[in-house]
Design a protein around this motif. Structure first.
Motif, mmCIF file in Angstrom:
data_model
loop_
_atom_site.group_PDB
_atom_site.id
_atom_site.type_symbol
_atom_site.label_atom_id
_atom_site.label_comp_id
_atom_site.label_asym_id
_atom_site.label_seq_id
_atom_site.Cartn_x
_atom_site.Cartn_y
_atom_site.Cartn_z
ATOM 1 N N VAL A 165 48.503 58.696 -18.868
ATOM 2 C CA VAL A 165 48.850 58.255 -20.232
ATOM 3 C C VAL A 165 50.352 57.996 -20.408
ATOM 4 N N HIS A 166 51.129 58.383 -19.388
ATOM 5 C CA HIS A 166 52.570 58.084 -19.436
ATOM 6 C C HIS A 166 52.833 57.034 -18.359
ATOM 7 N N LEU A 167 52.769 55.783 -18.789
ATOM 8 C CA LEU A 167 52.730 54.681 -17.828
ATOM 9 C C LEU A 167 54.030 54.513 -17.068
ATOM 10 N N SER A 168 55.147 54.716 -17.752
ATOM 11 C CA SER A 168 56.436 54.587 -17.069
ATOM 12 C C SER A 168 57.508 55.308 -17.877
ATOM 13 N N GLY A 169 58.640 55.502 -17.235
ATOM 14 C CA GLY A 169 59.762 56.160 -17.912
ATOM 15 C C GLY A 169 59.938 57.585 -17.429
ATOM 16 N N PRO A 170 61.060 58.202 -17.814
ATOM 17 C CA PRO A 170 61.358 59.566 -17.337
ATOM 18 C C PRO A 170 60.328 60.604 -17.773
ATOM 19 N N LYS A 171 59.567 60.275 -18.810
ATOM 20 C CA LYS A 171 58.576 61.261 -19.272
ATOM 21 C C LYS A 171 57.455 61.466 -18.246
ATOM 22 N N LYS A 172 57.364 60.599 -17.271
ATOM 23 C CA LYS A 172 56.346 60.789 -16.224
ATOM 24 C C LYS A 172 56.558 62.099 -15.464
ATOM 25 N N ASN A 173 57.762 62.629 -15.527
ATOM 26 C CA ASN A 173 58.074 63.858 -14.783
ATOM 27 C C ASN A 173 57.515 65.080 -15.541
ATOM 28 N N TYR A 174 56.329 65.481 -15.147
ATOM 29 C CA TYR A 174 55.596 66.559 -15.830
ATOM 30 C C TYR A 174 56.390 67.868 -15.800
ATOM 31 N N ALA A 175 56.905 68.207 -14.617
ATOM 32 C CA ALA A 175 57.557 69.513 -14.448
ATOM 33 C C ALA A 175 58.843 69.604 -15.269
ATOM 34 N N TRP A 176 59.573 68.488 -15.343
ATOM 35 C CA TRP A 176 60.828 68.489 -16.110
ATOM 36 C C TRP A 176 60.559 68.805 -17.577
ATOM 37 N N ARG A 177 59.487 68.227 -18.097
ATOM 38 C CA ARG A 177 59.112 68.479 -19.487
ATOM 39 C C ARG A 177 58.595 69.919 -19.632
ATOM 40 N N PHE A 178 57.775 70.334 -18.685
ATOM 41 C CA PHE A 178 57.158 71.669 -18.753
ATOM 42 C C PHE A 178 58.222 72.769 -18.813
ATOM 43 N N ASN A 179 59.324 72.581 -18.135
ATOM 44 C CA ASN A 179 60.348 73.634 -18.068
ATOM 45 C C ASN A 179 61.424 73.514 -19.151
ATOM 46 N N ALA A 180 61.235 72.597 -20.107
ATOM 47 C CA ALA A 180 62.275 72.354 -21.121
ATOM 48 C C ALA A 180 62.513 73.584 -21.995
#
Ligand code: SF4
Length: 342
Positions: free
Chosen positions: A167-182
């Motif tokens: 559902v996150h086709l492109s962009g930095p948000k594709k990085n699941y772990a980076w968001r998870f550890n915010a």
């Protein structure tokens, strides 16, 4: 199993799974009375009030469910410092002292320095400034915390990594772990609290809620003094995606809220204007601790015309006084501020 989980004084992740199960749907009344009791114990008859302020809607991500998706042809805008000041004055005149600053993800249009200036301006008008911006580095969180921000909300959208990628086709948000550890980075940087949640209707709502509960619980163990909160946003139609419908009904949403509150009764819970007024009102006393009021989901729009299209269509357009009246009618107290930055 549901009855046993309900009888416990303290519940673990296994209990959360049980309370989220279809079998627990038959126990909603029992869950509600237990949540009513626990919420009174931890929060009293108080409902905090806040409003979001969208300062920019530029975004480099392609999240299929969002109106700010970079491939969506919408009116984009960004508030100037003067406009942020005007918005802050107009919102503060309604009595609110708690604000949530939002942007899309664009380091070019709404970089950390820009968010910092917006934070400084808002901190002059409000006692609490929350951030709902893209995930940042620890030192960036530190920078914004020093300028007056105190709370960070980051929603994982879905905890299913395969669906997340889809559902996150492109962009930095594709990085699941980076968001998870915010949230962890924000607390390391000195923020007083963080919020968790999944976008309901995107993935398996029970798995996603169980995972957001586990995520919040782990962070609360690592940072025992941190204020922990949940949000339970449901998918909403948005500009150019008017036909979006959410498969999660209000009964399921209620079960999710009750289950989370039975699992972590000391955690706050916000219910946004994605939900209809009657539903928000009926959830007062049932685990909800914060309601937004006087909401605009476009860029600006509190002090004059808005400068960019909205992120989603809201379902509750009431102003601050109307929301206050609804809270009082239910025997609760609207709380404008319960936090002082020293
Ligand atoms: S959900 Fe956030 S990151 Fe995704 S398109 Fe919308 S504003 Fe951008």
């Amino acid at each position: 199993m549901v009855e046993a989980a309900l009888k416990k004084n303290r519940r673990d992740l296994h209990d959360l799974g049980i309370l989220l199960s279809p079998a627990a749907a038959a126990y909603l009344e029992d869950m509600a009375s237990e949540v009513r009791r626990e919420t009174l114990r931890f929060f009293g008859r108080n409902i905090g009030l806040y409003t979001p302020l969208y300062v920019a809607n530029y975004c480099v991500n392609e999240c299929v469910y969002c109106g700010y998706n970079r491939s969506n042809q919408i009116r984009r805008g960004r508030l100037t410092e003067g406009e942020i000041e005007d918005e802050a004055r107009a919102i503060a005149a309604t009595g609110l002292t708690d604000i949530l600053l939002l942007t899309g993800e664009s380091r070019a249009q709404s970089g950390v320095k820009y968010i910092g200036r917006a934070t400084e301006i808002l901190a002059r008008h409000f006692k609490s400034v929350g951030l709902e911006v893209y995930p940042l580095k620890t030192e960036e969180y530190q920078y914004l915390q020093n300028l007056g921000a105190d709370f960070v909300s980051v929603y994982q959208e879905t905890y299913d990594p395969l669906l997340y990628n889809k559902v996150h086709l492109s962009g930095p948000k594709k990085n699941y772990a980076w968001r998870f550890n915010a949230q962890e980075r924000a607390l390391e940087a000195g923020f007083r609290g963080v919020a968790f949640g999944a976008l309901l209707g995107l993935g398996d709502l029970r798995r996603d809620t169980l995972a957001s509960g586990a995520h919040a619980w782990l962070i609360s163990k690592k940072f025992p003094l941190a204020e922990i909160a949940f949000s339970t946003p449901r998918l909403r139609p948005c500009p150019n995606k008017e036909k979006t419908s959410c498969q999660v009904g209000e009964t399921e949403l209620t079960q999710i809220i009750l289950a989370l509150k039975l699992f972590m009764p000391w955690a706050g819970l916000s219910l946004s204007t994605r939900e209809r007024a009657w539903y928000r009102d009926n959830m007062i006393g049932l685990g909800v601790t914060r309601l937004s009021a006087g909401v605009k989901t476009a860029v600006g729009g509190h002090s004059g015309d808005d400068k960019g299209d909205e992120q989603f269509h809201k379902s509750d357009s009431r102003d601050v006084q109307e929301v206050c009246r609804a809270i009082i009618e239910r025997g609760f107290q609207p709380v404008f501020n319960d936090y002082v930055r020293l």
